[in-house]
Design a protein around this motif. Sequence first.
Motif, mmCIF file in Angstrom:
data_model
loop_
_atom_site.group_PDB
_atom_site.id
_atom_site.type_symbol
_atom_site.label_atom_id
_atom_site.label_comp_id
_atom_site.label_asym_id
_atom_site.label_seq_id
_atom_site.Cartn_x
_atom_site.Cartn_y
_atom_site.Cartn_z
ATOM 1 N N ALA A 263 0.836 -1.202 0.000
ATOM 2 C CA ALA A 263 0.000 0.000 0.000
ATOM 3 C C ALA A 263 0.874 1.256 0.000
ATOM 4 C CB ALA A 263 -0.916 0.007 1.218
ATOM 5 N N ARG A 264 0.499 2.225 -0.833
ATOM 6 C CA ARG A 264 1.248 3.467 -0.917
ATOM 7 C C ARG A 264 0.950 4.349 0.289
ATOM 8 N NH1 ARG A 264 4.023 7.058 -3.841
ATOM 9 N NH2 ARG A 264 3.329 9.227 -3.890
ATOM 10 N N ARG B 216 5.954 2.897 0.900
ATOM 11 C CA ARG B 216 4.938 1.863 0.794
ATOM 12 C C ARG B 216 5.088 0.894 1.959
ATOM 13 N NH1 ARG B 216 2.224 1.520 -4.072
ATOM 14 N NH2 ARG B 216 3.090 2.791 -5.761
ATOM 15 N N SER C 202 10.122 7.837 -5.427
ATOM 16 C CA SER C 202 8.950 6.977 -5.573
ATOM 17 C C SER C 202 8.034 7.071 -4.366
ATOM 18 C CB SER C 202 9.383 5.520 -5.789
ATOM 19 O OG SER C 202 8.258 4.676 -5.893
ATOM 20 N N GLY C 203 8.613 7.260 -3.178
ATOM 21 C CA GLY C 203 7.804 7.414 -1.977
ATOM 22 C C GLY C 203 7.817 6.187 -1.092
ATOM 23 N N GLY D 170 1.429 7.952 0.794
ATOM 24 C CA GLY D 170 1.764 9.269 0.267
ATOM 25 C C GLY D 170 1.801 10.328 1.356
#
Length: 228
Positions: A33-34, A73, A70-71, A36
């Motif tokens: 799951a991202r 997760r 990319s962030g 953000g």
Amino acid sequence: MSTISRDQAALTPDRLADELRAEILDGRLPPGARLGEMALAARFAVSRGPIRTALLKLCDAGIVTIVPNSGARVRIITREDARALYQMRAALETEAAMLAASRADAGTAARFRALLDQHGADIAAHPDGAYLQTSADRDFHVVIAQMAGNPLILRGLSHELYPQLSLLRMGHRKVTGRGLQALHEHDRIAAAIADGDAEVAGLLMRRHIRNSWNALAAQLPAPEDAAD
């Protein structure tokens, strides 16, 4: 929505990390799951700074991955990762069991008995013999780590290893019939510790973790063919 009831201004990075950790480990935020920063900042009504710090804390705990550009997760734990975790677990918990046995006192047996009686009641409530995947199972091992009297072992298990194992087990909640067997193994470990027999306690703990790994490994995806 957040499950914390509080003044938004009181949401420190530590509390944000605790909130997100709980959501990850109970499956509300599944592996992959991202996470953000902007979305989380809006959700919690805070700036991105505390969110970024919270995510770094979870990355340090091994349950979040952060990729530049990319962030963040929720971490996906591979079979190879899982094997490494269990190897580390065997080393730390075997030593913890031996140290706990060397420090056993008159109250040790009673402490274990109360905990294991509760485990027995929990298992009896599940006819399929599901493996203990709640905090109760982990509590048995945490109690031993506490008894060991080594703060580095306790921290390594409680703050680093166990959260990763909890994430790993999210997709593998049941190992049929493992509950009763695990309880029997816990009983034998507890008896050896209470008797002050460090050698036997360590041997039984290592065997218990090996059995746990074998049961879990049977559910994990098979290793990729080397030719691939």
